[in-house]
Design a protein around this motif. Structure first.
Motif, mmCIF file in Angstrom:
data_model
loop_
_atom_site.group_PDB
_atom_site.id
_atom_site.type_symbol
_atom_site.label_atom_id
_atom_site.label_comp_id
_atom_site.label_asym_id
_atom_site.label_seq_id
_atom_site.Cartn_x
_atom_site.Cartn_y
_atom_site.Cartn_z
ATOM 1 N N VAL A 9 0.848 -1.185 0.000
ATOM 2 C CA VAL A 9 0.000 0.000 0.000
ATOM 3 C C VAL A 9 0.886 1.239 0.000
ATOM 4 O O VAL A 9 1.757 1.380 0.859
ATOM 5 C CB VAL A 9 -0.950 0.006 1.222
ATOM 6 C CG1 VAL A 9 -1.765 1.288 1.278
ATOM 7 C CG2 VAL A 9 -1.872 -1.214 1.170
ATOM 8 N N ASN A 10 0.647 2.093 -0.974
ATOM 9 C CA ASN A 10 1.366 3.369 -1.139
ATOM 10 C C ASN A 10 2.872 3.210 -1.277
ATOM 11 O O ASN A 10 3.635 4.085 -0.879
ATOM 12 C CB ASN A 10 0.994 4.361 -0.031
ATOM 13 C CG ASN A 10 -0.439 4.831 -0.182
ATOM 14 O OD1 ASN A 10 -0.979 4.887 -1.288
ATOM 15 N ND2 ASN A 10 -1.072 5.147 0.923
ATOM 16 N N GLN A 11 3.288 2.110 -1.882
ATOM 17 C CA GLN A 11 4.694 1.924 -2.256
ATOM 18 C C GLN A 11 4.959 2.811 -3.467
ATOM 19 O O GLN A 11 4.274 2.685 -4.482
ATOM 20 C CB GLN A 11 4.947 0.458 -2.623
ATOM 21 C CG GLN A 11 6.307 0.175 -3.215
ATOM 22 C CD GLN A 11 7.396 0.231 -2.176
ATOM 23 O OE1 GLN A 11 7.171 -0.105 -1.026
ATOM 24 N NE2 GLN A 11 8.577 0.658 -2.574
ATOM 25 N N PRO A 12 5.929 3.727 -3.385
ATOM 26 C CA PRO A 12 6.184 4.597 -4.534
ATOM 27 C C PRO A 12 6.588 3.809 -5.779
ATOM 28 O O PRO A 12 7.369 2.861 -5.698
ATOM 29 C CB PRO A 12 7.338 5.484 -4.062
ATOM 30 C CG PRO A 12 7.278 5.432 -2.571
ATOM 31 C CD PRO A 12 6.774 4.057 -2.237
ATOM 32 N N ASN A 45 -4.428 9.233 -4.035
ATOM 33 C CA ASN A 45 -3.989 9.171 -2.637
ATOM 34 C C ASN A 45 -4.045 7.769 -2.036
ATOM 35 O O ASN A 45 -3.793 7.598 -0.853
ATOM 36 C CB ASN A 45 -4.758 10.174 -1.762
ATOM 37 C CG ASN A 45 -6.231 9.886 -1.670
ATOM 38 O OD1 ASN A 45 -6.796 9.146 -2.470
ATOM 39 N ND2 ASN A 45 -6.878 10.487 -0.691
ATOM 40 N N LEU A 46 -4.345 6.779 -2.860
ATOM 41 C CA LEU A 46 -4.254 5.390 -2.416
ATOM 42 C C LEU A 46 -3.779 4.565 -3.604
ATOM 43 O O LEU A 46 -4.427 4.550 -4.657
ATOM 44 C CB LEU A 46 -5.598 4.881 -1.909
ATOM 45 C CG LEU A 46 -5.663 3.407 -1.501
ATOM 46 C CD1 LEU A 46 -4.651 3.076 -0.409
ATOM 47 C CD2 LEU A 46 -7.076 3.035 -1.053
ATOM 48 N N LEU A 47 -2.651 3.919 -3.441
ATOM 49 C CA LEU A 47 -2.079 3.086 -4.490
ATOM 50 C C LEU A 47 -1.767 1.723 -3.891
ATOM 51 O O LEU A 47 -0.972 1.609 -2.956
ATOM 52 C CB LEU A 47 -0.794 3.724 -5.030
ATOM 53 C CG LEU A 47 -0.079 2.949 -6.134
ATOM 54 C CD1 LEU A 47 -0.899 2.952 -7.419
ATOM 55 C CD2 LEU A 47 1.305 3.539 -6.381
ATOM 56 N N ARG A 61 -5.123 2.112 -8.540
ATOM 57 C CA ARG A 61 -4.856 3.519 -8.225
ATOM 58 C C ARG A 61 -6.185 4.176 -7.890
ATOM 59 O O ARG A 61 -7.138 4.090 -8.653
ATOM 60 C CB ARG A 61 -4.196 4.216 -9.419
ATOM 61 C CG ARG A 61 -3.643 5.593 -9.100
ATOM 62 C CD ARG A 61 -3.034 6.226 -10.328
ATOM 63 N NE ARG A 61 -4.034 6.514 -11.344
ATOM 64 C CZ ARG A 61 -4.802 7.602 -11.351
ATOM 65 N NH1 ARG A 61 -4.694 8.506 -10.409
ATOM 66 N NH2 ARG A 61 -5.688 7.772 -12.327
#
Length: 134
Positions: A9-12, A45-47, A61
């Motif tokens: 979750v939210n790993q760039p 704002n959530l990946l 995404r």
């Protein structure tokens, strides 16, 4: 292909990685426009991502307020990993991250309309849109 797929979750990730998944998955996105793809990454704002070792193989995404709604803007899994439950697992991670207070909403690609009811989505006929100009 690894036997263990991991979810983050939210790993760039960068525009090239996202473009690779989009191109492989068959989803219709502006893969030739890296600037636009990077903006898509910057403003969600959530990946939630799926990984086979170090290889990005799937993305969900989203834009969400974490309290009322969560819009899944992109759900894509590389073609060679499709039909293995990865899309369903990505959406399960989205639901967990967005909390039970948020409804999960998405617009389906025409060729995926039959998929979503099988994984718990309710078909609704009340959506509207103003199309993109380009």
């Amino acid at each position: 292909m690894s036997t263990t797929i991991t979810y983050k979750v939210n790993q760039p990730i960068d525009a090239q990685q996202l473009t690779n998944v989009f191109a492989s998955s068959g989803i219709n996105r502006p893969v030739q426009d890296f600037t636009r793809i990077q903006k898509m990454l910057n403003h969600g704002n959530l990946l939630v991502t799926a990984w086979d070792d170090e290889k990005l193989i799937g993305v969900a995404r989203c834009l969400t307020d974490f309290s009322y709604c969560c819009y899944v803007s992109d759900l894509a899994v590389c073609k060679e990993y499709q039909q293995k439950g990865i899309g369903k697992a990505l959406l399960a991670q989205v639901k967990k991250a967005a909390t039970n207070q948020a409804a999960i909403i998405l617009l389906s690609a025409p060729n995926a309309v039959e998929y979503y009811p099988h994984i718990g989505f309710e078909h609704v006929d009340v959506a509207f849109r103003i199309p993109r100009s380009n």
